[in-house]
Motif scaffolding. Structure first.
Motif, PDB file in Angstrom:
ATOM      1  N   ILE A 255       9.647   5.730  -1.777  1.00  0.00           N
ATOM      2  CA  ILE A 255       9.783   4.301  -1.518  1.00  0.00           C
ATOM      3  C   ILE A 255       8.467   3.634  -1.900  1.00  0.00           C
ATOM      4  CG2 ILE A 255      10.294   2.541   0.202  1.00  0.00           C
ATOM      5  CD1 ILE A 255      11.607   4.816   1.869  1.00  0.00           C
ATOM      6  N   VAL A 256       8.540   2.683  -2.826  1.00  0.00           N
ATOM      7  CA  VAL A 256       7.350   1.966  -3.273  1.00  0.00           C
ATOM      8  C   VAL A 256       7.571   0.469  -3.123  1.00  0.00           C
ATOM      9  CG1 VAL A 256       6.612   3.784  -4.859  1.00  0.00           C
ATOM     10  CG2 VAL A 256       8.098   1.979  -5.693  1.00  0.00           C
ATOM     11  N   ALA A 257       6.475  -0.255  -2.936  1.00  0.00           N
ATOM     12  CA  ALA A 257       6.551  -1.706  -2.794  1.00  0.00           C
ATOM     13  C   ALA A 257       5.494  -2.351  -3.680  1.00  0.00           C
ATOM     14  CB  ALA A 257       6.334  -2.112  -1.342  1.00  0.00           C
ATOM     15  N   ALA A 258       5.749  -3.597  -4.052  1.00  0.00           N
ATOM     16  CA  ALA A 258       4.817  -4.343  -4.889  1.00  0.00           C
ATOM     17  C   ALA A 258       4.902  -5.829  -4.556  1.00  0.00           C
ATOM     18  CB  ALA A 258       5.144  -4.124  -6.360  1.00  0.00           C
ATOM     19  N   ASN A 259       3.881  -6.569  -5.016  1.00  0.00           N
ATOM     20  CA  ASN A 259       3.871  -8.011  -4.803  1.00  0.00           C
ATOM     21  C   ASN A 259       5.098  -8.673  -5.415  1.00  0.00           C
ATOM     22  OD1 ASN A 259       0.971  -6.972  -5.181  1.00  0.00           O
ATOM     23  ND2 ASN A 259       0.700  -8.840  -3.991  1.00  0.00           N
TER      24      ASN A 259
END
Length: 73
Positions: A4-8
């Motif tokens: 699970i990855v997140a970004a702006n």
């Protein structure tokens, strides 16, 4: 195992944008994309922009800085 990855910003294959967004990966393919609301456990913050593109086999892949993001497992 799911990564699970997140970004702006997460920009999907249609050009729609989520700020901020989360991408779940199974291997080298995207299994889910959704907006980030608050802190989420086991989520790796990548920052910047993740682009979702359709691969040659029709499945979706996530790219960060021009490189495919893959599940670490």
């Amino acid at each position: 195992m799911t990564r699970i990855v997140a970004a702006n910003r997460v920009i999907d294959a249609d050009g729609d944008e989520m700020k901020p967004g989360v991408v779940e990966l199974e291997g080298k393919y995207v299994s889910s994309v959704y907006p980030l609301f608050g802190e989420r456990p086991f989520t790796e913050w990548l920052g910047g922009t993740i682009n979702i593109k359709r691969s040659a086999d029709g499945r979706f892949q996530a790219y960060k800085d021009g490189e495919v993001i893959i599940d670490n497992q």
